[in-house]
Design an enzyme around this catalytic site. Sequence first.
Site, short mmCIF file in Angstrom:
data_model
loop_
_atom_site.label_atom_id
_atom_site.label_comp_id
_atom_site.label_asym_id
_atom_site.label_seq_id
_atom_site.Cartn_x
_atom_site.Cartn_y
_atom_site.Cartn_z
CE1 TYR A 14 -4.25 1.64 0.96
CE2 TYR A 14 -2.85 3.20 2.19
CZ TYR A 14 -3.88 2.97 1.54
OH TYR A 14 -4.97 3.90 1.70
CG ASP A 38 -8.82 7.50 4.38
OD1 ASP A 38 -8.70 8.46 5.38
OD2 ASP A 38 -7.87 7.13 3.82
CG ASP A 98 -4.60 3.74 6.57
OD1 ASP A 98 -5.15 4.79 7.16
OD2 ASP A 98 -4.43 3.73 5.59
#
Lengths: 122, 122
Positions: A14, A38, A98
């Site tokens: 990512y 997000d 995250d």
Amino acid sequence: MPTQEQMKAVLQAYVDGFDAADPGAVSGLFADDAVIEDPVGTPPIQGRAAIDEFYVNAMAVGTKLTLDGPIRGSHGDKAAMAFTVEVPAMGMRIHAIDVMTFGEDGKVTRMEALWGPDDIEQ
Amino acid sequence: MPTQEQMKAVLQAYVDGFDAADPGAVSGLFADDAVIEDPVGTPPIQGRAAIDEFYVNAMAVGTKLTLDGPIRGSHGDKAAMAFTVEVPAMGMRIHAIDVMTFGEDGKVTRMEALWGPDDIEQ
């Protein structure tokens, strides 16, 4: 369930996908029906088209990510990372965490991004 | 909903409570019926007695926490932090990320701790 190593490799991919400015490499880490929140507290986006668009837009402004320490796993189907987002086009830096949840096939089924208004530096 | 500032103060108090070796200061941050999944993928603990015991045991081995970067908020009812756990009695270091969900009264209702077998250094 994917192994710790597999989940961590996805989180690293990512970050690397942003570095390579390759939105497809990042959106391809997600399941077709994945949900992305997000940041947490805003309406989630879901599904292939929305996810593809999300990362095209994110990278269109030159966004890069730098890990703040090692990627963390779990004893289950989640992994997480703390990182700093640089958005040069906006002169902006965001401190974020995250958390990704994985399906059996190793694709991300859910991502929750923790960052608030106070985590943005202009 | 608590403010970003209030949520972040609770996470900082969590770290400070370990530093002060004060289990009551940490367990008091949680609602009476809070759920703790530490680490994610293991059976959660729930409720005042279990939470009190959890932090008494954690601190009995001298556990200290060091933040790896700033505490993160969100646009909702969650905040998160990346940190390193030192357990001197076990000669152990763990890289972890905790995500906390808050109730209206500012107490933590759920904590998920992200760390896996690979995140432990002996």
